[in-house]
Write a protein that holds these residues in place. Structure first.
Motif, PDB file in Angstrom:
ATOM      1  N   TRP A  94      -2.102   5.385   6.621  1.00  0.00           N
ATOM      2  CA  TRP A  94      -2.491   6.379   7.632  1.00  0.00           C
ATOM      3  C   TRP A  94      -4.018   6.492   7.703  1.00  0.00           C
ATOM      4  O   TRP A  94      -4.599   6.546   8.793  1.00  0.00           O
ATOM      5  CB  TRP A  94      -1.874   7.726   7.291  1.00  0.00           C
ATOM      6  N   GLN A  95      -4.654   6.515   6.558  1.00  0.00           N
ATOM      7  CA  GLN A  95      -6.115   6.589   6.528  1.00  0.00           C
ATOM      8  C   GLN A  95      -6.731   5.366   7.197  1.00  0.00           C
ATOM      9  O   GLN A  95      -7.705   5.478   7.955  1.00  0.00           O
ATOM     10  CB  GLN A  95      -6.608   6.697   5.085  1.00  0.00           C
ATOM     11  N   ALA A  96      -6.143   4.188   6.960  1.00  0.00           N
ATOM     12  CA  ALA A  96      -6.688   2.965   7.542  1.00  0.00           C
ATOM     13  C   ALA A  96      -6.558   2.947   9.054  1.00  0.00           C
ATOM     14  O   ALA A  96      -7.374   2.338   9.753  1.00  0.00           O
ATOM     15  CB  ALA A  96      -5.983   1.747   6.940  1.00  0.00           C
ATOM     16  N   ILE A  97      -5.539   3.619   9.594  1.00  0.00           N
ATOM     17  CA  ILE A  97      -5.331   3.653  11.045  1.00  0.00           C
ATOM     18  C   ILE A  97      -6.204   4.698  11.721  1.00  0.00           C
ATOM     19  O   ILE A  97      -6.588   4.545  12.885  1.00  0.00           O
ATOM     20  CB  ILE A  97      -3.843   3.928  11.360  1.00  0.00           C
ATOM     21  N   THR A  98      -6.576   5.757  11.000  1.00  0.00           N
ATOM     22  CA  THR A  98      -7.258   6.892  11.628  1.00  0.00           C
ATOM     23  C   THR A  98      -8.714   7.084  11.214  1.00  0.00           C
ATOM     24  O   THR A  98      -9.480   7.707  11.947  1.00  0.00           O
ATOM     25  CB  THR A  98      -6.501   8.194  11.320  1.00  0.00           C
ATOM     26  N   ASP A  99      -9.100   6.590  10.065  1.00  0.00           N
ATOM     27  CA  ASP A  99     -10.440   6.839   9.518  1.00  0.00           C
ATOM     28  C   ASP A  99     -11.431   5.809  10.060  1.00  0.00           C
ATOM     29  O   ASP A  99     -11.227   4.603   9.890  1.00  0.00           O
ATOM     30  CB  ASP A  99     -10.384   6.773   7.986  1.00  0.00           C
ATOM     31  N   PRO A 100     -12.534   6.242  10.701  1.00  0.00           N
ATOM     32  CA  PRO A 100     -13.509   5.292  11.242  1.00  0.00           C
ATOM     33  C   PRO A 100     -14.070   4.331  10.207  1.00  0.00           C
ATOM     34  O   PRO A 100     -14.423   3.196  10.548  1.00  0.00           O
ATOM     35  CB  PRO A 100     -14.614   6.202  11.800  1.00  0.00           C
ATOM     36  N   THR A 135       0.864  -1.188   0.000  1.00  0.00           N
ATOM     37  CA  THR A 135       0.000   0.000   0.000  1.00  0.00           C
ATOM     38  C   THR A 135       0.896   1.233   0.000  1.00  0.00           C
ATOM     39  O   THR A 135       2.099   1.136  -0.224  1.00  0.00           O
ATOM     40  CB  THR A 135      -0.935  -0.023   1.231  1.00  0.00           C
ATOM     41  N   THR A 136       0.316   2.392   0.256  1.00  0.00           N
ATOM     42  CA  THR A 136       1.075   3.639   0.344  1.00  0.00           C
ATOM     43  C   THR A 136       0.995   4.175   1.772  1.00  0.00           C
ATOM     44  O   THR A 136       0.063   3.839   2.518  1.00  0.00           O
ATOM     45  CB  THR A 136       0.509   4.696  -0.616  1.00  0.00           C
ATOM     46  N   PRO A 137       1.944   5.019   2.177  1.00  0.00           N
ATOM     47  CA  PRO A 137       1.861   5.608   3.522  1.00  0.00           C
ATOM     48  C   PRO A 137       0.559   6.366   3.736  1.00  0.00           C
ATOM     49  O   PRO A 137      -0.016   6.325   4.832  1.00  0.00           O
ATOM     50  CB  PRO A 137       3.073   6.544   3.573  1.00  0.00           C
ATOM     51  N   GLU A 138       0.079   7.059   2.704  1.00  0.00           N
ATOM     52  CA  GLU A 138      -1.169   7.830   2.825  1.00  0.00           C
ATOM     53  C   GLU A 138      -2.361   6.916   3.074  1.00  0.00           C
ATOM     54  O   GLU A 138      -3.219   7.193   3.916  1.00  0.00           O
ATOM     55  CB  GLU A 138      -1.390   8.661   1.563  1.00  0.00           C
ATOM     56  N   ALA A 162       1.488  12.852  16.285  1.00  0.00           N
ATOM     57  CA  ALA A 162       0.757  12.659  15.036  1.00  0.00           C
ATOM     58  C   ALA A 162       1.508  13.355  13.912  1.00  0.00           C
ATOM     59  O   ALA A 162       1.391  14.570  13.728  1.00  0.00           O
ATOM     60  CB  ALA A 162      -0.668  13.201  15.150  1.00  0.00           C
ATOM     61  N   GLU A 163       2.309  12.582  13.205  1.00  0.00           N
ATOM     62  CA  GLU A 163       3.039  13.069  12.044  1.00  0.00           C
ATOM     63  C   GLU A 163       2.494  12.320  10.842  1.00  0.00           C
ATOM     64  O   GLU A 163       2.896  11.182  10.583  1.00  0.00           O
ATOM     65  CB  GLU A 163       4.535  12.822  12.203  1.00  0.00           C
ATOM     66  N   PRO A 164       1.509  12.907  10.130  1.00  0.00           N
ATOM     67  CA  PRO A 164       0.814  12.182   9.067  1.00  0.00           C
ATOM     68  C   PRO A 164       1.751  11.430   8.137  1.00  0.00           C
ATOM     69  O   PRO A 164       2.779  11.949   7.709  1.00  0.00           O
ATOM     70  CB  PRO A 164       0.059  13.287   8.335  1.00  0.00           C
TER      71      PRO A 164
END
Length: 287
Positions: free
Chosen positions: A123-129, A117-120, A169-171
């Motif tokens: 990050w979304q998978a860890i933070t997005d409900p 996957t990509t870092p972006e 939190a460093e996106p």
């Protein structure tokens, strides 16, 4: 997986894994002290183990520490153990359990996996409900700014506490936050023994960190859960839970669907497929 089998085929490398299983988080100097090998030989063996992802490393100040990593053994188990007679692969199963169980003397859990996957996206998978609710069964109510409070919503329970906060939190690179409180509502939501939850509530609050590092066309994710009391019952319980949760996260990002709830054994057993699904416990208390 060829690299994993090659790494495990060498007796010296197995002894290094045994040493880390006895006491995780050792420096090169400490590992050399317990083995009749030169520093150069130990370094070469560790490089092979790290390339196979059987060992992961973290820097603590100027010191590089080495940790066992269960992810490749989980991958082997998922691919083969459930397809064959378990009695014929008990040695591999024992190794899988050994790598998943945090040694009693240690106060942190470290796990590394590589995700296509990509870092972006990670990050979304860890933070997005919309993502966390699928593979974790948890929704976080927060703005993800350092110092901001976090509310955990899980299985109908809403867990709020001023001490549940975002630490870093460093996106797309690093996220760290304190762990949730263990409340009576939590115990009721997951049908846990109130006495067990009360015992967990007496422990110091732990914290979890996600370190995201791009590696070519993949992303290296390292999860560190630390800050436990000595002989912590919570630390004893999280190994298998985190392993399953992160495997489900990896599967979701790479295939579009998380792992089936209940694990592969349930899916392969027609007599169990019609049973009602139990309420999933979060990683912190899975056993």
């Amino acid at each position: 997986m060829d690299g994993v089998f090659k790494a495990l085929a060498d007796g010296s490398r197995r002894r290094l894994l045994d040493s880390l299983n006895t006491r995780n988080g050792q420096s090169l100097r400490e590992l050399c002290a317990g083995l009749e090998m030169t520093r150069q030989s130990v370094s070469k063996h560790l490089a092979v183990l790290e390339a196979a992802n059987l060992v992961t490393t973290l820097w603590r100040g100027r010191e590089k520490l080495h940790y066992l990593n269960a992810e490749p053994i989980n991958a082997i188990a998922d691919r083969w153990i459930n397809q064959y007679d378990r009695a014929r692969v008990h040695a591999l199963a024992d190794l899988k359990r050994a790598l998943e169980q945090a040694p009693m003397a240690e106060r942190e859990f470290v796990y590394t996996t590589f995700i296509n996957t990509t870092p972006e996206r990670l990050w979304q998978a860890i933070t997005d409900p919309a993502f966390t609710s699928r593979y974790w069964g948890v929704i976080f109510e927060t703005d993800w700014q350092p110092g901001s409070e976090m509310v955990w919503v899980a299985n109908g329970a809403r867990i709020a506490d001023p001490a549940q906060v975002v630490l870093e939190a460093e996106p797309y690179r690093r996220l760290s936050f304190t762990w949730h409180s263990f409340t009576p509502e939590f115990a009721k939501a997951y049908e846990m023994d109130p006495a067990e939850v009360a015992k967990l509530a007496e422990e110091p609050r732990s914290r979890v960190s996600f370190e995201i590092e791009p590696r070519g066309g993949t992303v290296r994710l390292t999860v560190v859960h630390e800050g436990f009391a000595p002989d912590s019952p919570l630390l004893d319980s999280i190994g298998e839970g985190w392993s399953e949760l992160l495997s489900s996260l990896k599967t979701l990002l790479e295939t579009g669907e998380p792992l089936p709830q209940g694990g592969p054994e349930r899916q392969d057993d027609p007599e169990r497929q019609d049973e009602p699904e139990p309420a999933a416990r979060p990683a912190a208390v899975a056993t």
